[in-house]
Structure formats: C-alpha cells, structure tokens
Design a protein around this motif. Sequence first.
Motif, mmCIF file in Angstrom:
data_model
loop_
_atom_site.group_PDB
_atom_site.id
_atom_site.type_symbol
_atom_site.label_atom_id
_atom_site.label_comp_id
_atom_site.label_asym_id
_atom_site.label_seq_id
_atom_site.Cartn_x
_atom_site.Cartn_y
_atom_site.Cartn_z
ATOM 1 N N ILE A 250 0.498 -3.724 -6.031
ATOM 2 C CA ILE A 250 0.599 -2.353 -5.515
ATOM 3 C C ILE A 250 -0.768 -1.665 -5.560
ATOM 4 C CG2 ILE A 250 1.751 -0.117 -5.744
ATOM 5 C CD1 ILE A 250 3.941 -1.510 -7.339
ATOM 6 N N VAL B 264 4.686 2.442 -10.003
ATOM 7 C CA VAL B 264 3.491 3.216 -9.659
ATOM 8 C C VAL B 264 3.243 4.289 -10.719
ATOM 9 C CG1 VAL B 264 2.485 4.822 -7.996
ATOM 10 C CG2 VAL B 264 3.703 2.790 -7.182
ATOM 11 N N LEU C 244 11.163 1.089 1.399
ATOM 12 C CA LEU C 244 10.638 0.367 0.248
ATOM 13 C C LEU C 244 11.723 -0.582 -0.243
ATOM 14 C CD1 LEU C 244 8.801 3.118 -1.839
ATOM 15 C CD2 LEU C 244 7.773 1.205 -0.644
ATOM 16 N N PRO C 245 11.331 -1.787 -0.640
ATOM 17 C CA PRO C 245 12.349 -2.750 -1.062
ATOM 18 C C PRO C 245 13.212 -2.183 -2.184
ATOM 19 C CG PRO C 245 10.106 -3.518 -1.580
ATOM 20 C CD PRO C 245 9.978 -2.352 -0.667
ATOM 21 N N LEU D 43 14.309 9.630 -3.234
ATOM 22 C CA LEU D 43 14.683 8.404 -2.530
ATOM 23 C C LEU D 43 15.978 7.833 -3.082
ATOM 24 C CD1 LEU D 43 11.377 6.360 -2.027
ATOM 25 C CD2 LEU D 43 12.905 7.221 -0.252
ATOM 26 N N GLY E 60 4.389 8.079 6.989
ATOM 27 C CA GLY E 60 4.527 7.047 5.970
ATOM 28 C C GLY E 60 4.074 7.450 4.578
ATOM 29 N N ILE F 282 -2.830 -0.291 -8.859
ATOM 30 C CA ILE F 282 -1.790 -0.175 -9.883
ATOM 31 C C ILE F 282 -1.606 -1.518 -10.582
ATOM 32 C CG2 ILE F 282 0.674 0.285 -10.278
ATOM 33 C CD1 ILE F 282 -0.930 2.794 -9.562
ATOM 34 N N VAL G 146 4.793 -0.162 4.637
ATOM 35 C CA VAL G 146 6.237 -0.013 4.580
ATOM 36 C C VAL G 146 6.556 1.480 4.468
ATOM 37 C CG1 VAL G 146 8.296 -0.608 3.267
ATOM 38 C CG2 VAL G 146 6.375 -2.202 3.369
ATOM 39 N N PRO G 147 7.389 2.015 5.372
ATOM 40 C CA PRO G 147 7.750 3.433 5.238
ATOM 41 C C PRO G 147 8.481 3.655 3.919
ATOM 42 C CG PRO G 147 8.470 2.531 7.351
ATOM 43 C CD PRO G 147 8.012 1.376 6.520
ATOM 44 N N PRO G 148 8.300 4.833 3.306
ATOM 45 C CA PRO G 148 8.901 5.084 1.990
ATOM 46 C C PRO G 148 10.391 4.793 1.955
ATOM 47 C CG PRO G 148 7.429 6.873 2.583
ATOM 48 C CD PRO G 148 7.483 5.949 3.772
ATOM 49 N N THR G 149 11.103 5.135 3.042
ATOM 50 C CA THR G 149 12.551 4.936 3.017
ATOM 51 C C THR G 149 12.925 3.469 3.109
ATOM 52 O OG1 THR G 149 12.490 5.379 5.387
ATOM 53 C CG2 THR G 149 13.228 7.165 3.960
ATOM 54 N N VAL H 188 4.285 8.778 0.904
ATOM 55 C CA VAL H 188 5.345 8.863 -0.100
ATOM 56 C C VAL H 188 5.470 10.287 -0.615
ATOM 57 C CG1 VAL H 188 5.882 8.183 -2.481
ATOM 58 C CG2 VAL H 188 5.322 6.439 -0.779
ATOM 59 N N PRO I 65 13.329 1.596 -4.742
ATOM 60 C CA PRO I 65 12.633 2.790 -5.242
ATOM 61 C C PRO I 65 11.985 2.553 -6.613
ATOM 62 C CG PRO I 65 14.816 3.370 -4.422
ATOM 63 C CD PRO I 65 14.739 1.866 -4.436
ATOM 64 N N GLN I 66 12.435 1.478 -7.285
ATOM 65 C CA GLN I 66 11.846 1.190 -8.596
ATOM 66 C C GLN I 66 10.363 0.846 -8.485
ATOM 67 O OE1 GLN I 66 13.479 1.967 -11.289
ATOM 68 N NE2 GLN I 66 15.061 2.569 -9.821
ATOM 69 N N ILE I 67 9.933 0.479 -7.254
ATOM 70 C CA ILE I 67 8.501 0.283 -7.015
ATOM 71 C C ILE I 67 7.751 1.538 -7.463
ATOM 72 C CG2 ILE I 67 6.761 0.145 -5.185
ATOM 73 C CD1 ILE I 67 7.954 -2.470 -5.140
ATOM 74 N N LEU I 68 8.356 2.700 -7.154
ATOM 75 C CA LEU I 68 7.679 3.947 -7.497
ATOM 76 C C LEU I 68 7.662 4.173 -9.010
ATOM 77 C CD1 LEU I 68 8.792 6.338 -4.609
ATOM 78 C CD2 LEU I 68 6.702 4.976 -4.837
ATOM 79 N N ARG I 69 8.644 3.596 -9.701
ATOM 80 C CA ARG I 69 8.605 3.670 -11.162
ATOM 81 C C ARG I 69 7.396 2.878 -11.684
ATOM 82 N NH1 ARG I 69 12.754 5.260 -14.598
ATOM 83 N NH2 ARG I 69 14.365 5.043 -13.010
ATOM 84 N N ALA J 269 0.846 -1.199 0.000
ATOM 85 C CA ALA J 269 0.000 0.000 0.000
ATOM 86 C C ALA J 269 0.878 1.244 0.000
ATOM 87 C CB ALA J 269 -0.923 0.000 1.216
ATOM 88 N N ARG K 185 1.483 -4.066 8.367
ATOM 89 C CA ARG K 185 1.713 -2.630 8.500
ATOM 90 C C ARG K 185 2.383 -2.078 7.256
ATOM 91 N NH1 ARG K 185 0.985 -0.995 13.901
ATOM 92 N NH2 ARG K 185 0.472 -2.808 15.162
ATOM 93 N N VAL L 86 5.080 11.233 -7.979
ATOM 94 C CA VAL L 86 5.692 9.921 -7.724
ATOM 95 C C VAL L 86 7.110 9.875 -8.301
ATOM 96 C CG1 VAL L 86 5.508 7.453 -8.218
ATOM 97 C CG2 VAL L 86 3.484 8.727 -7.521
ATOM 98 N N ARG M 53 10.507 9.426 -6.103
ATOM 99 C CA ARG M 53 11.466 8.355 -6.419
ATOM 100 C C ARG M 53 12.872 8.928 -6.583
ATOM 101 N NH1 ARG M 53 13.433 7.189 -11.084
ATOM 102 N NH2 ARG M 53 11.744 8.197 -12.222
ATOM 103 N N ILE N 228 -3.634 2.785 6.138
ATOM 104 C CA ILE N 228 -3.386 1.901 4.993
ATOM 105 C C ILE N 228 -2.767 0.574 5.426
ATOM 106 C CG2 ILE N 228 -3.254 3.744 3.281
ATOM 107 C CD1 ILE N 228 -0.156 3.288 3.331
#
Lengths: 206, 124
Positions: A85, B117, B108-109, A194, A108, A81, B103-106, A110, B111-115, A18, B101, A187, A191, B37
């Motif tokens: 996701i 998204v 994330l397994p 990050l 939390g 998504i 996952v805090p953004p920092t 993003v 950052p490509q997850i956000l790609r 999430a 629970r 987003v 990214r 969430i």
Amino acid sequence: MAYAASNPAENQGSTPLAIKLLVAGGFGVGKTTLVRAVTEIKSLHTEELISDQGSDFGLPGGGAGGKTTTTVALDFGRITIDDDIVLYLFGTPGQERFWFMWNELAFGAVGVIILADTRRLADCFPAVDYFELRRVPFVLAVNNFDGAPRFHSEAVRVALDLDPEVPVISCDARDRTSCRDALVVLVDYARRLLESAPAAQGPAGR
Amino acid sequence: MGSSGERWVNDEAGPVIRPYALVGGRTQPSGGRLDLIAMVRAYRGIDPDPDSLEPEHLLVLRLCRLPTSVADLSAELSLPVGVVRVILADLREQGLIHIHRPVPPTQLPDPQILRRVADGLRRL
C-alpha cells in the motif's frame, strides 16, 4: 484491464495499491505546509486548457482561438505504508481560477482534509460545498495559526453547518505528529463510512 | 538586449524546447486520461526498439522497472503531467508497460485495507 490479464509478463511481482488523499482549503491556509510535514514533498506541473475566460485572468495567450493553456503546480507527497500500500497526498490548488482541477483530484479520492483558518473561515466554504456534494469523506481541520482565535470545535461545526458525524479537529500544519493524527482520523472516518454504506451508494469519486 | 554576451534565454524561461516538441505536439494521449496515481510498470524481458523511442520514453521505461505512479514520473523527470501521459500512451501501444489503474474507494477489496493504512500512519 483486458490487456493485462492475458500477458504472462504480468506475473512479475505485485503492484502496490495506491490510495489517494487530498488536502483542501483556501489559499494560504497551510496545505503545502501540511503535505511537507508528513511527506517528502514533491511538485508536479500539469497544464490545463482554460477556455474563453483565459484572457480575463490575464494569462498569456488568452483570446488566441478562445483557448489557452496554463500551468498549475501541484504539491504532492507519498507515504509508503507497507509493501502493498502506498498513500498519496495531494494539495488542491486553493486559488479560485484553478478550482477546475479539483475534479481530477477528487476522482477516486478516499478522503479529504479540509484545512480552515478561523480568521478566514469563509475561505473553506467552497471546499466544504464541493466535497459534500460529491460525497467524498472529509474532516475539517482547524489549523492552529499563532494569534488566531481558538474556537470550540462545535462552534466551527455550527458556523459551517457540518453534518454531526463529520470530524472537526484542530491541527498544527507545521507539526508532523499533528498532521499524521489528522490523516489517521480521516482514514478511520472514511473506513467507517465505507463499512456502513450500501455497496452502490458509498462515497464515490465523483 | 543589444550588447553581446547577454543571454536571450535563461533558466527561468524554461527549457528551450517546449515539452510538447518531445511528443510531436500532442496534448492528449490516446486512450483515456490516466489518473495521477495510476501505477506504471515496465514489462521485463521486452527490449524496446531504441530507434522508435525518444530519450524521454527510455527514461520513463527505466523508472518504471519498479511500479511508479504517473505523479512520481512527472516529478522525477520534471516533465508536465500531460507530456508524461502522452509518453505512457506511446509505451503502452508498443506493449512495453502495464498501467494499473487505481481502485475506486467503493471497490476496495476490503475496507480493512484502510485499517492497515491508519495503522501504518500511526507508526510514522
């Protein structure tokens, strides 16, 4: 969590990841409209303890024991998504008396779209201050209200004293494509931050 | 108010039973505060004891056959988030649900997850 790993029932399919994004800005700037444009909007109610000042707000029950609860309605929407996701979009309550809710929502997150109306630019100051301080990535989206003066994005950046890397975009909160594009900018920006941030120093929830 | 047929309570007044009556007046769930969430999923193959659960608990269990967020549960059931949190704490204590629970953004397994998204959003 510890109670999950050892339970065999855990291996019954995966739970989607999430991701939380927020829409912030002053009261009436178009947050609900934006959430509605890109998601099937839902509303949830959360009740919060307001201490002491409760009676000052004219809320029922104020002064009883110094504490009272009030109900805050939150807009949120969901975008699936893919199988793994799910994106959640929450509108932060714009009224000043509900600012305390931002802490929970920001935790939390993003990133944040801060909506601004050029006729009332000062209304987005609190959101800019809040998310800057907590280093939650945000983009500043100027909602194109009919009849509002159009400003060059650099003029808005200067007026708000934004860091040069913060994206400033224009957005029509009524338009699905426009809102979607704003989310994509956010987003992508989150990214990049990050990827460039040292692991321990990245934009944290708080 | 005096004449017969006039209702003392209408829909706008909200439910006659205050939501917290469902959860015994508790406002704070045991264990930490659950994120909106956090994803909840009912364990399969475990039969709850119906006598120990309120109808709302069973409704939550049914919705959580598929992973469902705290926010979605609250919206689907039209129950305040605080009430949902207390119900979830009860269900967790009975070992009926798993709470995942966020996952805090920092953390994330990747950052490509956000790609992914962003790509998913572009396809909307």
